[in-house]
Scaffold this active site. Structure first.
Site, PDB file in Angstrom:
ATOM      1  CE  LYS A   9      18.812  48.818 -22.540  1.00 19.43           C
ATOM      2  NZ  LYS A   9      18.700  50.208 -22.143  1.00 19.43           N
TER       3      LYS A   9
ATOM      4  CB  THR B 221      17.068  44.895 -21.732  1.00 16.59           C
ATOM      5  OG1 THR B 221      16.931  43.523 -21.813  1.00 16.59           O
ATOM      6  CG2 THR B 221      18.014  44.632 -22.575  1.00 16.59           C
ATOM      7  CG  ASP B 222      15.601  39.247 -19.879  1.00 18.55           C
ATOM      8  OD1 ASP B 222      15.454  39.679 -21.293  1.00 18.55           O
ATOM      9  OD2 ASP B 222      15.218  38.337 -19.735  1.00 18.55           O
ATOM     10  CD  GLU B 223      14.410  42.164 -25.893  1.00 21.36           C
ATOM     11  OE1 GLU B 223      15.542  42.410 -26.540  1.00 21.36           O
ATOM     12  OE2 GLU B 223      13.142  41.890 -25.251  1.00 21.36           O
TER      13      GLU B 223
ATOM     14  CE1 TYR C 294      16.101  48.530 -26.542  1.00 20.42           C
ATOM     15  CE2 TYR C 294      14.998  45.634 -26.383  1.00 20.42           C
ATOM     16  CZ  TYR C 294      15.550  46.967 -25.417  1.00 20.42           C
ATOM     17  OH  TYR C 294      15.694  47.167 -24.156  1.00 20.42           O
TER      18      TYR C 294
HETATM   19  P1  NAD Z   1       9.427  53.175 -22.827  1.00 18.84           P
HETATM   20  O1  NAD Z   1       9.504  53.659 -24.446  1.00 18.84           O
HETATM   21  O2  NAD Z   1       8.022  53.291 -21.759  1.00 18.84           O
HETATM   22  O3  NAD Z   1      10.109  54.634 -21.941  1.00 18.84           O
HETATM   23  C1  NAD Z   1      11.142  55.513 -22.733  1.00 18.84           C
HETATM   24  C2  NAD Z   1      11.359  56.477 -21.691  1.00 18.84           C
HETATM   25  O4  NAD Z   1      12.695  57.735 -22.777  1.00 18.84           O
HETATM   26  C3  NAD Z   1       9.755  57.474 -22.936  1.00 18.84           C
HETATM   27  O5  NAD Z   1       9.472  58.273 -21.547  1.00 18.84           O
HETATM   28  C4  NAD Z   1      10.360  58.316 -24.423  1.00 18.84           C
HETATM   29  O6  NAD Z   1      10.394  59.786 -24.254  1.00 18.84           O
HETATM   30  C5  NAD Z   1      12.223  59.037 -22.985  1.00 18.84           C
HETATM   31  N1  NAD Z   1      13.512  58.627 -24.781  1.00 18.84           N
HETATM   32  C6  NAD Z   1      13.645  57.589 -25.665  1.00 18.84           C
HETATM   33  N2  NAD Z   1      14.343  58.725 -26.710  1.00 18.84           N
HETATM   34  C7  NAD Z   1      15.021  59.941 -25.790  1.00 18.84           C
HETATM   35  C8  NAD Z   1      15.929  60.423 -25.502  1.00 18.84           C
HETATM   36  N3  NAD Z   1      16.819  60.789 -26.892  1.00 18.84           N
HETATM   37  N4  NAD Z   1      15.621  61.306 -24.687  1.00 18.84           N
HETATM   38  C9  NAD Z   1      15.263  61.116 -23.969  1.00 18.84           C
HETATM   39  N5  NAD Z   1      14.451  60.325 -23.560  1.00 18.84           N
HETATM   40  C10 NAD Z   1      14.205  60.032 -24.303  1.00 18.84           C
HETATM   41  O7  NAD Z   1      10.516  52.282 -22.003  1.00 18.84           O
HETATM   42  P2  NAD Z   1      10.569  51.526 -20.777  1.00 18.84           P
HETATM   43  O8  NAD Z   1      10.021  49.928 -21.408  1.00 18.84           O
HETATM   44  O9  NAD Z   1       9.733  52.080 -19.243  1.00 18.84           O
HETATM   45  O10 NAD Z   1      12.372  51.062 -20.731  1.00 18.84           O
HETATM   46  C11 NAD Z   1      13.124  51.427 -19.467  1.00 18.84           C
HETATM   47  C12 NAD Z   1      14.116  51.359 -19.694  1.00 18.84           C
HETATM   48  O11 NAD Z   1      14.370  49.940 -19.370  1.00 18.84           O
HETATM   49  C13 NAD Z   1      14.677  50.790 -20.938  1.00 18.84           C
HETATM   50  O12 NAD Z   1      16.686  51.613 -21.010  1.00 18.84           O
HETATM   51  C14 NAD Z   1      15.272  49.348 -21.114  1.00 18.84           C
HETATM   52  O13 NAD Z   1      16.156  49.243 -22.130  1.00 18.84           O
HETATM   53  C15 NAD Z   1      14.854  48.782 -19.858  1.00 18.84           C
HETATM   54  N6  NAD Z   1      14.093  47.289 -19.470  1.00 18.84           N
HETATM   55  C16 NAD Z   1      12.439  47.578 -20.230  1.00 18.84           C
HETATM   56  C17 NAD Z   1      11.778  46.246 -19.647  1.00 18.84           C
HETATM   57  C18 NAD Z   1      10.695  46.005 -20.247  1.00 18.84           C
HETATM   58  O14 NAD Z   1      10.520  45.026 -20.406  1.00 18.84           O
HETATM   59  N7  NAD Z   1      10.110  47.547 -20.822  1.00 18.84           N
HETATM   60  C19 NAD Z   1      12.928  44.875 -19.397  1.00 18.84           C
HETATM   61  C20 NAD Z   1      13.794  45.207 -19.111  1.00 18.84           C
HETATM   62  C21 NAD Z   1      14.555  46.684 -19.340  1.00 18.84           C
HETATM   63  O1  TDX Z   2       1.113  41.129 -30.311  1.00 18.88           O
HETATM   64  C1  TDX Z   2       2.236  40.901 -29.840  1.00 18.88           C
HETATM   65  N1  TDX Z   2       2.638  39.915 -29.994  1.00 18.88           N
HETATM   66  C2  TDX Z   2       2.984  38.635 -29.220  1.00 18.88           C
HETATM   67  O2  TDX Z   2       3.019  37.853 -29.341  1.00 18.88           O
HETATM   68  C3  TDX Z   2       3.342  41.566 -29.235  1.00 18.88           C
HETATM   69  C4  TDX Z   2       3.455  43.284 -29.615  1.00 18.88           C
HETATM   70  C5  TDX Z   2       4.327  40.800 -28.166  1.00 18.88           C
HETATM   71  N2  TDX Z   2       4.349  39.679 -28.583  1.00 18.88           N
HETATM   72  C6  TDX Z   2       5.286  38.312 -28.254  1.00 18.88           C
HETATM   73  C7  TDX Z   2       6.424  38.606 -28.185  1.00 18.88           C
HETATM   74  C8  TDX Z   2       7.400  38.794 -27.360  1.00 18.88           C
HETATM   75  O3  TDX Z   2       7.780  36.970 -27.695  1.00 18.88           O
HETATM   76  O4  TDX Z   2       5.228  39.295 -27.216  1.00 18.88           O
HETATM   77  C9  TDX Z   2       6.333  39.041 -26.475  1.00 18.88           C
HETATM   78  C10 TDX Z   2       6.592  40.425 -25.520  1.00 18.88           C
HETATM   79  O5  TDX Z   2       6.540  40.870 -26.341  1.00 18.88           O
HETATM   80  P1  TDX Z   2       7.449  42.578 -25.939  1.00 18.88           P
HETATM   81  O6  TDX Z   2       6.040  43.157 -25.019  1.00 18.88           O
HETATM   82  O7  TDX Z   2       7.950  43.621 -27.209  1.00 18.88           O
HETATM   83  O8  TDX Z   2       8.792  42.466 -25.269  1.00 18.88           O
HETATM   84  P2  TDX Z   2       9.445  41.683 -25.721  1.00 18.88           P
HETATM   85  O9  TDX Z   2      10.410  42.282 -26.845  1.00 18.88           O
HETATM   86  O10 TDX Z   2      10.106  40.696 -24.666  1.00 18.88           O
HETATM   87  O11 TDX Z   2      11.075  42.964 -24.644  1.00 18.88           O
HETATM   88  C11 TDX Z   2      11.046  43.938 -23.758  1.00 18.88           C
HETATM   89  O12 TDX Z   2      11.375  42.514 -22.525  1.00 18.88           O
HETATM   90  C12 TDX Z   2      12.531  43.501 -22.872  1.00 18.88           C
HETATM   91  C13 TDX Z   2      10.813  45.128 -23.814  1.00 18.88           C
HETATM   92  O13 TDX Z   2       9.729  45.391 -24.828  1.00 18.88           O
HETATM   93  C14 TDX Z   2      12.148  45.584 -23.599  1.00 18.88           C
HETATM   94  O14 TDX Z   2      12.398  46.800 -23.739  1.00 18.88           O
HETATM   95  C15 TDX Z   2      12.887  44.840 -22.456  1.00 18.88           C
HETATM   96  O15 TDX Z   2      14.526  45.032 -22.812  1.00 18.88           O
END
Ligand code: NAD
Ligand code: TDX
Length: 332
Positions: free
Chosen positions: A152, A121-123, A148
């Site tokens: 990562k 992630t960019d975080e 988190y």
């Molecule tokens: P998500 O929470 O929707 O899905 C995570 C999945 O991993 C789920 O299906 C869960 O059951 C599984 N999981 C969790 N712990 C586990 C374990 N111990 N063993 C096996 N499976 C397990 O997450 P997402 O948003 O789909 O993110 C997927 C990946 O992408 C993550 O590595 C996250 O850091 C990265 N990422 C997410 C975002 C975003 O915006 N959501 C952005 C950049 C990177």
């Molecule tokens: O109810 C809300 N109100 C609100 O203002 C929630 C749930 C979030 N927010 C804000 C917090 C953040 O500034 O919105 C923005 C986005 O929040 P999230 O959806 O929780 O995402 P963020 O914390 O930015 O992280 C996401 O992007 C990077 C993913 O959850 C991560 O898994 C990924 O690595």
């Protein structure tokens, strides 16, 4: 056929990756390894269940991971604890899954000499000032803020060290905020869409000036395929699609598209340590691997996502009350 192990393939990005891979890259034979935590949903794979192998298991189970990696050619590692707010309440599952789980995967990948792609992630780079002209690049120093993002960052560091010390055949990608179908309703965009659908006001943290760099989940996943095809071993690639928006702007789009006044929301407690702004410079990926995003019209992508949540109430409704009760306890 190339045998591919996808961890976290029942989650948001992982399940979209499995769907896209079957549709556009039929050379892969897919096994999904997923623990089906609260964030995983087996129904995300219902329409393709006959075309994949599903293993219900945990990446912290070293023996299972070793066995599955020995049977596959390529590993794409999505599984993670992924929600910042949860990591502030209870960091342990983040340390366990994101660090120990990744350790198991890279140990088995080096032992069996398999190609490993690490989803990050960019975080990990921390945050930027609103007016900073610079964006995150592959050279930006790591500076994570939350439990988190620090787990990562830790897992990325393990991968980098395994490449250098043991010759692990790995690549890493750091992507910005994804949106699209199958995203858990704890996350910002689906939480607000589903709040409106149950006639609750959306909840904005603080002033809503925080900026996220939104990318459609299919663009993230097409970039992962570009890296699998053409990426250079040992390299990191930033994935982003120039989608910067502040949270208030995103919320106003959602309210407008769903026929509500743009002032129909509540300001709630801010997230402790809330990162101000993320912004990605993906020119390395675009220049070196000729990747381009397809979903460049954010409002159109958002409208399609709203429609998906309207059409799939049975997918999210069972979790809605519980998710909101937890937020309420936190004043959010
Ligand atoms: P998500 O929470 O929707 O899905 C995570 C999945 O991993 C789920 O299906 C869960 O059951 C599984 N999981 C969790 N712990 C586990 C374990 N111990 N063993 C096996 N499976 C397990 O997450 P997402 O948003 O789909 O993110 C997927 C990946 O992408 C993550 O590595 C996250 O850091 C990265 N990422 C997410 C975002 C975003 O915006 N959501 C952005 C950049 C990177
Ligand atoms: O109810 C809300 N109100 C609100 O203002 C929630 C749930 C979030 N927010 C804000 C917090 C953040 O500034 O919105 C923005 C986005 O929040 P999230 O959806 O929780 O995402 P963020 O914390 O930015 O992280 C996401 O992007 C990077 C993913 O959850 C991560 O898994 C990924 O690595």
């Amino acid at each position: 056929m190339i045998k591919m192990l996808v961890t976290g393939g029942a989650g948001f990005i992982g399940s979209n990756f499995v769907h896209l891979t079957l549709k556009e890259h039929p050379q892969y034979q897919i096994t999904v390894l997923d623990a089906l935590t609260y964030a995983g949903n087996i129904h995300n794979l219902d329409t393709i269940k006959d075309n994949i192998t599903f293993v219900h298991g945990d990446i912290t189970d070293a023996k299972l991971v070793d066995q599955l990696i020995s049977q596959n050619d390529v590993i794409v590692h999505f599984a993670a604890e992924s929600h910042n707010d949860n990591s502030l309440q209870n960091p342990w599952p983040f340390v366990n899954t994101n660090i120990i789980g990744t350790y198991n995967l890279i140990e088995a990948s080096r032992k069996h000499n398999k190609r490993y792609h690490h989803i990050s992630t960019d975080e990990v780079y921390g945050d930027l000032e609103l007016e900073d002209p610079n964006k995150f690049t592959e050279q930006t120093p790591y500076n994570p803020s939350s439990p988190y993002s620090s787990t990562k960052a830790g897992s990325d560091m393990l991968v980098r060290a395994w490449v250098r010390s043991f010759g692990l055949q790995a690549t890493i990608s750091n992507c910005s905020n994804n949106y699209g179908p199958y995203q858990h309703i704890e996350k910002f965009i689906p939480r607000q869409i589903t709040n409106i659908l149950v006639d609750q006001k959306p909840k904005l943290y603080g002033s809503g000036q925080n900026v996220r760099d939104w990318i459609h989940v299919d663009d993230h996943n097409s970039a992962v395929h570009a890296i699998l095809n053409k990426g250079v071993i040992g390299q990191t690639y930033m994935i982003g699609a120039n989608g910067e928006q502040n949270n208030k702007q995103v919320l106003e789009y959602i309210l407008k598209d769903m026929g509500k006044p743009t002032s129909w929301y509540e300001q709630v407690n801010d997230r402790p340590g809330h990162d101000l702004r993320y912004a990605i410079n993906s020119s390395k990926l675009q220049k070196e691997l000729s990747w381009q995003p397809k979903y460049t019209n954010f409002e159109q992508g958002l409208q399609n996502t709203i429609q998906w949540y309207k059409n799939n109430t049975q997918w999210w409704q069972p979790q809605k009350q519980q998710v909101e009760a937890k937020y309420k306890e936190q004043g959010q």
